[in-house]
Design an enzyme around this catalytic site. Structure first.
Site, PDB file in Angstrom:
ATOM      1  CE  LYS A  84      -4.518  -1.371   1.482  1.00 38.15           C
ATOM      2  NZ  LYS A  84      -4.410  -2.832   1.665  1.00 38.15           N
ATOM      3  CD  GLU A 106     -11.836   5.678   0.819  1.00 37.98           C
ATOM      4  OE1 GLU A 106     -11.670   6.858   0.452  1.00 37.98           O
ATOM      5  OE2 GLU A 106     -11.451   4.693   0.177  1.00 37.98           O
ATOM      6  CB  SER A 380      -0.397  -8.167  -1.463  1.00 32.57           C
ATOM      7  OG  SER A 380      -1.244  -8.987  -0.682  1.00 32.57           O
TER       8      SER A 380
HETATM    9  C1  LIG Z   1      -5.210  -3.766   1.085  1.00 31.59           C
HETATM   10  C2  LIG Z   1      -4.564  -5.033   0.813  1.00 31.59           C
HETATM   11  C3  LIG Z   1      -4.951  -5.847  -0.274  1.00 31.59           C
HETATM   12  C4  LIG Z   1      -6.103  -5.529  -1.173  1.00 31.59           C
HETATM   13  O1  LIG Z   1      -6.000  -4.346  -1.895  1.00 31.59           O
HETATM   14  P1  LIG Z   1      -5.730  -4.343  -3.460  1.00 31.59           P
HETATM   15  O2  LIG Z   1      -6.021  -2.945  -3.852  1.00 31.59           O
HETATM   16  O3  LIG Z   1      -6.687  -5.317  -4.076  1.00 31.59           O
HETATM   17  O4  LIG Z   1      -4.331  -4.738  -3.667  1.00 31.59           O
HETATM   18  C5  LIG Z   1      -4.253  -7.021  -0.499  1.00 31.59           C
HETATM   19  N1  LIG Z   1      -3.240  -7.412   0.301  1.00 31.59           N
HETATM   20  C6  LIG Z   1      -2.852  -6.670   1.352  1.00 31.59           C
HETATM   21  C7  LIG Z   1      -1.734  -7.165   2.183  1.00 31.59           C
HETATM   22  C8  LIG Z   1      -3.494  -5.459   1.648  1.00 31.59           C
HETATM   23  O5  LIG Z   1      -3.095  -4.746   2.693  1.00 31.59           O
END
Ligand SMILES: *Cc1c(COP(=O)(O)O)cnc(C)c1O
Length: 403
Positions: A84, A106, A380
């Site tokens: 993020k 938000e 992610s």
């Molecule tokens: C917020 C988040 C997501 C989902 O958000 P995307 O916009 O779909 O990438 C996925 N994995 C993690 C670790 C997150 O914090």
């Protein structure tokens, strides 16, 4: 095709008063996105503050178990523990170049709010985050995190007191304070130019993968798998590969407790798989909604995948068949969470666990061949934030076992 549209998806469905703000943002972005000074400064933040580049890690034990080569793109190692920050740093820097003094955002579970707070503190912005009152209670540690970094968190008491109400409040704030304020959207969602801007800032992930996989394997992967909530980590890793048609792209949505396709039982947040066209956060896209067009609340074990819509570009790419939407449910994600922890010594975020779960699911169905023999999974985020959730589930399970 109009520039603000991805096929029939996207657009700018906002009150007239916000149009000048979107235009200003788009013009600024067009001006700075190739500006040498801007890029140099962005590169500095990405490297020195966020900790890029992140490794493309060969998961040897996972690979051995499944008999194919599996690499993990380690976005869990970015400062804050997820991808993020790539976006919040990019947008905060853009806001700085635009002369804005204040950031608003938000947040649902608080992860995007936290990443915004990090960028705001570091770059010297005043910042306020809107969060549904229910989420403020559920996610009090993230509220505290944001406050520690100097961000004011506003609990939104209207409506269902969750994300969609927080979105409305953030829009209201933006309309009032657009002069000095940038609205920092957290995924590839919202009105044009947001889906494009967020995609571009997150594309650093896919660009790095391209170089790294060439260096390690001398070719592109057969498949790339990424979880998808709004879709920013997926778009980020997919986008540089869109023209490379031989690379299959799999966004994995949250199937929730059990995938249901009937509208009233939206026990999931799989907008690409079962959503219908509608307007959310100022864009035409695929949304979980009831027959009256009211937004349904999504539900998943992973807070970060709990968004009732999906980015318009992903909806478009699914429509033209360039990406293959799929899902994993809560139990499958949990299994993947345990498996990666045990096999590789990496505790994944529950969101990312969905991506790993998809591979495991394909293996179980004897369809691993469809993924090819060189696969990249976007990790992610890290799972530290999810330990309490998983721990509680385990406790409940063992109680049930005793009965
Ligand atoms: C917020 C988040 C997501 C989902 O958000 P995307 O916009 O779909 O990438 C996925 N994995 C993690 C670790 C997150 O914090």
């Amino acid at each position: 095709m109009k520039k603000s549209m991805y096929g029939k998806f996207g657009g700018q469905f906002v009150p007239e008063v916000l149009m000048p703000a979107l235009t200003e943002l788009e013009e600024a972005y067009e001006r700075y996105k190739d500006d040498r000074e801007f890029l140099k400064e962005l590169d500095y933040y990405m490297k020195e503050f966020a900790g890029r580049e992140t490794p493309l890690y060969f998961a040897k034990n996972l690979s051995e178990k499944y008999g194919i080569k599996i690499y993990l793109k380690r976005e869990d190692l970015v400062h804050g523990g997820a991808h993020k920050l790539n976006n919040t740093l990019g947008q905060a820097l853009l806001a700085k170049y635009m002369g804005k003094k204040r950031l608003i955002a938000e947040t649902g579970a608080g992860q995007h709010g936290t990443a915004t707070a990090m960028a705001a503190a570091n770059m010297g912005f005043e910042s306020e985050v809107y969060m549904g009152a229910k989420d403020v209670i559920r996610q009090h540690m993230n509220v505290y995190r944001m406050e520690l970094m100097g961000t004011k968190v506003n609990a939104v008491e209207s409506g269902s007191k969750t994300l969609k109400d927080a979105i409305n409040e953030a829009f209201r704030d933006w309309v009032t304070n657009v002069e000095n304020t940038h609205y920092l959207i957290g995924s590839v969602v919202g009105s044009h130019p947001y889906p494009m801007i967020v995609r571009d800032f997150q594309s650093v992930i896919g660009k790095e993968v391209k170089d790294q996989i060439m260096e390690k394997e001398g070719r592109y992967p057969d498949s790339i798998i990424a979880c998808a909530g709004g879709g920013s980590n997926a778009m980020g890793i997919f986008y540089p590969f869109i023209e490379d048609k031989e690379v299959k792209l799999f966004p994995v949505e949250a199937g929730g407790k059990e995938m249901r396709t009937t509208e009233k039982e939206a026990l999931h947040s799989a907008s690409l798989c079962v959503g219908e066209e509608g307007i959310l956060q100022g864009a035409h896209t695929l949304i979980l909604q009831d027959k009256y067009g009211q937004i349904l609340e999504s539900s998943s074990i992973s807070a970060g995948l709990d968004y009732s819509g999906v980015g318009p570009e992903l909806a478009y790419l699914a429509d033209i068949g360039r990406i293959t939407p799929c899902y994993a449910n809560d139990d499958e994600a949990l299994e993947a969470f345990y498996e990666l922890s045990r096999l590789e010594g990496i505790i994944p975020a529950l969101e990312s666990s969905h991506a790993i779960a998809y591979l495991m699911k394909m293996a179980k169905m004897g369809k691993l061949g469809e993924l090819g023999d060189l696969v990249v999974i976007n990790l992610s985020g890290r799972g530290d934030k999810d330990l309490e959730t998983v721990f509680k589930l385990k406790e409940e399970e063992s109680k049930e076992d005793c009965l």
